[in-house]
Design a protein around this motif. Structure first.
Motif: not given
Length: 391
Positions: A38-45, A331-338, A295-305
């Motif tokens: 919640e603090e990081l800004g995820f929409d759901s848990f 988790l912090r890095r995922f929210v900030e960079e992906v 983070p760059e590769r993970v973001a690209a993979k999500i968008l590829d999917y």
């Protein structure tokens, strides 16, 4: 796109050290991760549910109740509520209690589960799991929507003038359907105009894409608005590092431990939905759904999917075998960079102000998606696949 943090609360010994996390500590971390999400800004848990194996999620509504008391904005969910195993009356009571405690922040995902040992443990017939799911889904919907219910079915005693309490906070909450291996779940979701979450965890994407495509086809055939055919997608884990090689090194012992554990139960790569389909970690990273890399590769993979699935919700899980401080860093890095990269490229109306079905108490929305937001869904090829195309 929206983002969810999911914990199925696996708690096996570490595949390398053999060390096990005490159950009280493992459950406490679930709650703390929900607060952090919640603090990081995820929409759901979301909290999973299982009743066999090295898993501590046999009572997910209890865990969600603890999370509801510690949070105020994030949407709460299940991943999945194994509705085939449950009495719909008790399920309605338990889930509506969480909905009240969270002041209307609940949506659930239902399914039959993929742990076969749960059925004999609870005295149920595995061969009837789909029958249980369909009947229990219909009765649960009825109990959440109405009072003074009279009903009869095949697998439980009839009801006369039944009203479950508490009632949902602001009317029936949204029900999603978990989809992993068969068309049954997506057919059921499409018939009732409800969204789906593709497991997207163990198999090549093509195995999941065919179910997502079939869902959208049947959803429209049943006369529902295709714009409301929301789709979520899971992942095979989240491992972020400064280099791809570092991330693979984190993932290797955990993946190989999963393969070995499946083999001990007699499951090989051909055990669809119950074991990883990839023989090596390199193949799993290259062709599988796990989010492994920079983070760059993970973001690209999500968008590829996203090109394959056109999904609105990305669910991720951080492995509990990582050191707690390392888990939080990922988790912090995922929210900030992906997350910002994916959100910008893949807008959605899910959980926005014009999503009439969203949880009434959810307040973490980011505002409406403009009509000219710059995306459309279209067929990419003759297979009926969907793509989100930035103009």
């Amino acid at each position: 796109m929206r983002f969810q943090l999911l914990d199925i609360v696996f708690n096996p010994p570490h595949p390398v050290t053999g060390a096990a996390v005490p159950p009280a500590d493992r459950l406490a971390r679930v709650v703390e991760h929900a607060v952090l999400a919640e603090e990081l800004g995820f929409d759901s848990f979301a909290v999973g549910e299982r009743h066999a194996g090295d898993v501590l999620s046999s009572a997910p509504t209890v865990i969600l109740g603890a999370i509801a008391a510690r949070t105020s904005r994030i949407l709460l969910s299940t991943g999945v509520t194994v509705l085939s195993l449950l009495d719909p009356v008790r399920a309605a009571e338990d889930l509506a209690t969480v909905d009240q405690l969270s002041r209307g922040r609940l949506e659930i995902v239902i399914g039959k589960g993929n742990e076969v040992l749960q059925y004999p443990l609870l005295g149920l017939d595995l061969d009837k799991q789909y029958e249980y799911l369909e009947e229990n889904h219909g009765l649960l919907r009825l109990l959440l929507a109405r009072e003074d219910v009279t009903w009869s079915g095949r697998h439980r005693a009839p009801l006369e003038h039944a009203t479950t309490l508490p009632r949902p906070f602001a009317g029936p909450f949204r029900v999603w359907h978990g989809s992993a291996t068969s068309r049954f779940a997506v057919e059921l979701a499409a018939r009732h105009g409800e969204p789906i979450v593709s497991a997207n965890a163990l198999q090549p994407r093509e195995a999941y894409r065919v179910l997502v495509d079939h869902y959208r086809e049947r959803y429209a055939a049943h006369g529902h608005d295709p714009a409301r055919a929301f789709v979520g997608a899971g992942s095979g884990g989240l491992y972020l590092a400064d280099t791809d090689a570092e991330a693979v090194a984190q993932y290797r012992p955990i993946y190989e431990g999963q393969v070995a554990a499946a083999a001990r139960r007699g499951y090989g790569p051909d055990a669809v939905g119950r074991a990883p389909a990839f023989a090596t970690v390199e193949d799993a990273v290259e062709r599988g759904p796990a989010l492994v890399g920079t983070p760059e590769r993970v973001a690209a993979k999500i968008l590829d999917y996203h090109v394959s699935f056109g999904h609105d919700l990305q669910s991720v899980s951080v492995n509990h075998l990582l050191d707690p401080a390392h888990q939080e860093d990922v988790l912090r890095r995922f929210v900030e960079e992906v997350v910002p990269v994916v959100r910008a490229a893949a807008p959605t109306r899910l959980w926005g102000p014009d999503d009439a079905g969203r949880a009434a108490g959810f307040t973490a929305g980011t505002g409406p998606v403009p009509a000219d937001a710059g995306f459309e869904r279209r067929s990419v090829d003759g297979t009926g696949g969907l793509a989100s195309i930035a103009r």
